[in-house]
Scaffold this motif. Structure first.
Motif, PDB file in Angstrom:
ATOM      1  N   VAL A  22       0.834  -1.194   0.000  1.00  0.00           N
ATOM      2  CA  VAL A  22       0.000   0.000   0.000  1.00  0.00           C
ATOM      3  C   VAL A  22       0.874   1.251   0.000  1.00  0.00           C
ATOM      4  CG1 VAL A  22      -1.658   1.321   1.387  1.00  0.00           C
ATOM      5  CG2 VAL A  22      -1.973  -1.127   1.065  1.00  0.00           C
ATOM      6  N   GLY A  23       1.959   1.233   0.756  1.00  0.00           N
ATOM      7  CA  GLY A  23       2.865   2.385   0.787  1.00  0.00           C
ATOM      8  C   GLY A  23       3.516   2.657  -0.552  1.00  0.00           C
ATOM      9  N   MET A  24       3.917   1.599  -1.246  1.00  0.00           N
ATOM     10  CA  MET A  24       4.546   1.791  -2.554  1.00  0.00           C
ATOM     11  C   MET A  24       3.557   2.353  -3.568  1.00  0.00           C
ATOM     12  SD  MET A  24       7.291  -1.300  -3.037  1.00  0.00           S
ATOM     13  CE  MET A  24       6.145  -2.621  -2.817  1.00  0.00           C
ATOM     14  N   VAL A  25       2.339   1.859  -3.563  1.00  0.00           N
ATOM     15  CA  VAL A  25       1.334   2.381  -4.486  1.00  0.00           C
ATOM     16  C   VAL A  25       0.969   3.813  -4.122  1.00  0.00           C
ATOM     17  CG1 VAL A  25      -1.045   2.108  -5.279  1.00  0.00           C
ATOM     18  CG2 VAL A  25       0.445   0.119  -5.102  1.00  0.00           C
ATOM     19  N   ALA A  26       0.819   4.065  -2.825  1.00  0.00           N
ATOM     20  CA  ALA A  26       0.479   5.416  -2.373  1.00  0.00           C
ATOM     21  C   ALA A  26       1.592   6.407  -2.686  1.00  0.00           C
ATOM     22  CB  ALA A  26       0.186   5.408  -0.877  1.00  0.00           C
ATOM     23  N   GLY A  27       2.817   5.962  -2.741  1.00  0.00           N
ATOM     24  CA  GLY A  27       3.917   6.843  -3.114  1.00  0.00           C
ATOM     25  C   GLY A  27       4.077   6.985  -4.613  1.00  0.00           C
ATOM     26  N   ALA A  28       3.748   5.939  -5.347  1.00  0.00           N
ATOM     27  CA  ALA A  28       3.920   5.967  -6.801  1.00  0.00           C
ATOM     28  C   ALA A  28       2.924   6.901  -7.472  1.00  0.00           C
ATOM     29  CB  ALA A  28       3.784   4.563  -7.374  1.00  0.00           C
ATOM     30  N   ILE A  29       1.703   6.933  -6.984  1.00  0.00           N
ATOM     31  CA  ILE A  29       0.672   7.740  -7.638  1.00  0.00           C
ATOM     32  C   ILE A  29       1.029   9.222  -7.623  1.00  0.00           C
ATOM     33  CG2 ILE A  29      -1.746   8.451  -7.507  1.00  0.00           C
ATOM     34  CD1 ILE A  29      -2.350   5.526  -6.679  1.00  0.00           C
ATOM     35  N   PRO A  30       1.360   9.826  -6.475  1.00  0.00           N
ATOM     36  CA  PRO A  30       1.765  11.238  -6.514  1.00  0.00           C
ATOM     37  C   PRO A  30       3.052  11.459  -7.308  1.00  0.00           C
ATOM     38  CG  PRO A  30       1.370  10.566  -4.259  1.00  0.00           C
ATOM     39  CD  PRO A  30       1.262   9.350  -5.099  1.00  0.00           C
ATOM     40  N   GLY A  31       3.951  10.484  -7.257  1.00  0.00           N
ATOM     41  CA  GLY A  31       5.185  10.596  -8.031  1.00  0.00           C
ATOM     42  C   GLY A  31       4.921  10.652  -9.525  1.00  0.00           C
ATOM     43  N   ILE A  32       4.004   9.854  -9.982  1.00  0.00           N
ATOM     44  CA  ILE A  32       3.655   9.853 -11.409  1.00  0.00           C
ATOM     45  C   ILE A  32       2.966  11.156 -11.796  1.00  0.00           C
ATOM     46  CG2 ILE A  32       2.154   8.729 -13.102  1.00  0.00           C
ATOM     47  CD1 ILE A  32       2.874   6.065 -11.703  1.00  0.00           C
ATOM     48  N   VAL A  33       2.104  11.656 -10.922  1.00  0.00           N
ATOM     49  CA  VAL A  33       1.434  12.933 -11.195  1.00  0.00           C
ATOM     50  C   VAL A  33       2.462  14.061 -11.297  1.00  0.00           C
ATOM     51  CG1 VAL A  33      -0.149  14.651 -10.223  1.00  0.00           C
ATOM     52  CG2 VAL A  33      -0.764  12.229 -10.193  1.00  0.00           C
ATOM     53  N   VAL A  34       3.410  14.087 -10.369  1.00  0.00           N
ATOM     54  CA  VAL A  34       4.475  15.101 -10.428  1.00  0.00           C
ATOM     55  C   VAL A  34       5.298  14.914 -11.698  1.00  0.00           C
ATOM     56  CG1 VAL A  34       6.604  15.890  -9.309  1.00  0.00           C
ATOM     57  CG2 VAL A  34       4.575  15.452  -7.936  1.00  0.00           C
TER      58      VAL A  34
END
Length: 92
Positions: A22-34
């Motif tokens: 869950v942490g990796m997905v939660a971190g990846a989504i904002p990273g991709i948006v940025v």
């Protein structure tokens, strides 16, 4: 090994891996948006999505590890300070 994979994580290792996922997905989504935002102005979308998505995954993994360890420590301290129910039942 139980064949019902729809049940919630039961062992501490399962819970730990759930936190990591869950942490990796939660971190990846904002990273991709940025990454998309940076790529809109700079170009090279694949590079920026990879860079910021990877950084987001690492940050999410670190945050989830810290959260899991804090909650596990809090649960252990609450468990050790809880009154002994067997002793209370024996005195009745």
């Amino acid at each position: 090994m139980p064949s019902d994979l729809s049940t919630a994580a039961r062992t501490p290792q399962d819970q730990e891996f759930t936190y990591y996922a869950v942490g990796m997905v939660a971190g990846a989504i904002p990273g991709i948006v940025v990454g998309f935002i940076v790529a809109a102005f700079v170009g090279h979308a694949a590079m920026w999505l990879s860079v910021f998505g990877g950084v987001g995954i690492i940050i999410g993994l670190v945050v989830s590890t810290v959260l899991f360890r804090r909650r596990r420590a809090a649960a252990r301290s609450a468990q050790s300070t809880a009154p002994d129910d067997d002793a209370a039942n024996r005195s009745r």
